[in-house]
Design an enzyme around this catalytic site. Structure first.
Site, PDB file in Angstrom:
ATOM      1  N   HIS A 364      36.280 178.176  38.509  1.00 12.37           N
ATOM      2  CA  HIS A 364      35.893 178.966  37.428  1.00 12.37           C
ATOM      3  C   HIS A 364      34.357 179.378  37.486  1.00 12.37           C
ATOM      4  O   HIS A 364      33.681 178.733  36.532  1.00 12.37           O
ATOM      5  CB  HIS A 364      36.471 178.523  36.023  1.00 12.37           C
ATOM      6  CG  HIS A 364      36.030 179.140  34.707  1.00 12.37           C
ATOM      7  ND1 HIS A 364      35.624 180.598  34.745  1.00 12.37           N
ATOM      8  CD2 HIS A 364      36.046 178.955  33.620  1.00 12.37           C
ATOM      9  CE1 HIS A 364      35.466 180.939  33.842  1.00 12.37           C
ATOM     10  NE2 HIS A 364      35.473 179.627  32.859  1.00 12.37           N
ATOM     11  N   GLY A 396      33.560 179.933  25.770  1.00 11.78           N
ATOM     12  CA  GLY A 396      32.843 178.834  25.022  1.00 11.78           C
ATOM     13  C   GLY A 396      32.322 179.214  23.627  1.00 11.78           C
ATOM     14  O   GLY A 396      31.866 180.182  23.411  1.00 11.78           O
TER      15      GLY A 396
END
Length: 411
Positions: A364, A396
């Site tokens: 990722h 995030g």
């Protein structure tokens, strides 16, 4: 006079809004001159962070190689490019190095560039940015790219002042992603066994895709320092449930997230060329697909990973679609804890989700993934003869994103 002028402008705006915001599967499959279409979508091969084929390659070198290969492959006259947006997270001075890479690749200095950072959805955000510019007639042709070197630019530790950190949600915003995975596992009772089972799906599918050279359809070979890079080095063959069960927790001593059931860290880049359908027809460019709409949401920061469950219904509603209308789903596998939860909450057939594996197996690279999902998803739709792609990812700090695309390429 003013009221009549306002009325005419309102009517024009309404007409244009209807033209660009049609909803429902049959309406979305129709072709309109002002559609925002994708004429080229490719990615580089992925490299394992700190150990792989791209471990010493900074983002400007990656972008330079990708831009150069794209111009060679497409034969696109670079003077036709009106804007570039690069999604990336952690390299220092990202705008400077991205613009330098574009110029060195043969893109004229007159072509502007921007960079965006929405963490794990940065690549998707670059597509949204260029698509919106095309849709609002600011430009007719642009490039959306995503890039990350997690080898050279790992996630820095965010620092916030005490008055901000005192707020519980603000404190949770900046915690390591592995911690959020453990919070999801605990809050939603996602067992280690279940996480490993879902991780095995990703590893197995990606390994089979490598063996069958499936990814060769979406990878554009790039030349780096005299070597041609064209095959992922991130996929581990031979992963079993037993080997996954033998791994130690990666983030907490009593945790359930491991190196085998969490997304790998990696390096790579991807891009899409976007324009209007009318321009593509005029120039004789093949249309691979079209961008429809996107949605971004916020969730409780400590449960960041569940956000696709919120973002996906929002984007489906905007498009007038049901889950049954989607032929392929690319839902990012940040961690098996959140991926398992999302899959089961969405109640979507697993064979439609990440059919060639996802980030647990592929890695990722943060800025690249949102673009790679589109590249991968459109390639899979072409093979299947399907129509609708939904991409989604957790982001995030406690956010999520999702987008809808239509495939127009046929094998």
């Amino acid at each position: 006079m003013l009221s009549r002028l306002t009325a005419r402008r309102s009517a024009h705006g309404l007409t244009r809004g209807l033209a660009t915001q049609v909803t429902g599967r049959s309406a979305l499959l129709s072709k309109r001159p002002d559609d925002v279409v994708i004429t080229f979508a490719k990615r580089t091969a992925l490299g394992r962070a700190r150990k792989g084929q791209l471990k010493d390659v900074p983002v400007d070198e990656l972008l330079h190689a990708l831009f150069k290969a794209t111009l060679q492959k497409t034969g696109l006259n670079p003077t036709l490019i009106e804007d570039i947006c690069v999604g990336t997270c952690h390299p220092p001075s990202p705008l400077y190095v991205s613009r330098a890479a574009a110029i060195a690749a043969g893109i004229p200095a007159e072509v502007p560039i921007s960079t965006v950072n929405r963490l794990c959805s940065s690549g998707l955000q670059s597509i949204v940015t260029i698509s919106n510019a095309v849709r609002t007639q600011q430009i007719e042709l642009g490039i959306a790219a995503g890039v990350e070197s997690m080898s050279l630019n790992p996630r820095p530790t965010p620092e916030i002042v005490p008055v901000v950190d005192h707020h519980p949600q603000a404190h949770d915003c900046v915690q390591p992603m592995g911690w959020t995975s453990e919070m999801v596992a605990r809050a939603y009772n996602v067992s280690r066994q279940k996480q490993d089972e879902y991780a095995l799906i990703s590893h197995t599918r990606a390994s089979e895709a490598v063996k069958s050279s499936t990814f060769s359809e979406e990878i554009i070979p790039i030349e780096i320092r005299g070597a041609v890079i064209s095959v992922d080095d991130t996929v581990r063959p031979g992963v079993t449930l037993e080997s996954l069960a033998g791994l130690k927790p990666a983030f907490m001593e009593d945790g359930t997230s491991t190196a085998g059931n969490s997304s790998g860290i990696g390096d790579g880049a991807a891009l899409c060329i976007l324009t209007t359908r009318s321009r593509a027809v005029k120039e004789g460019w093949d249309v691979l697909g079209k961008y429809l709409t996107s949605a971004f949401v916020g969730v409780e920061p400590r449960y960041m990973g569940i956000s696709p469950v919120v973002a996906i219904p929002k984007v489906l509603a905007k498009a007038g679609l049901g889950k049954e209308d989607v032929d392929v789903w690319e839902i990012n596998e940040a961690f098996a804890s959140q991926w398992a939860y999302c899959v089961e909450q969405l109640q979507v057939p697993i064979d439609k989700i990440n059919p060639n594996g996802g980030s647990i197996a592929l890695t990722h690279p943060l800025g690249m993934t949102g673009t790679r999902q589109v590249v991968t998803g459109l390639a899979e739709l072409k093979r299947r003869g399907g129509d609708i792609l939904c991409t989604s990812m957790c982001i995030g700090s406690g956010m999520g994103g999702a987008a809808i695309f239509v495939n127009e390429a046929r094998s």
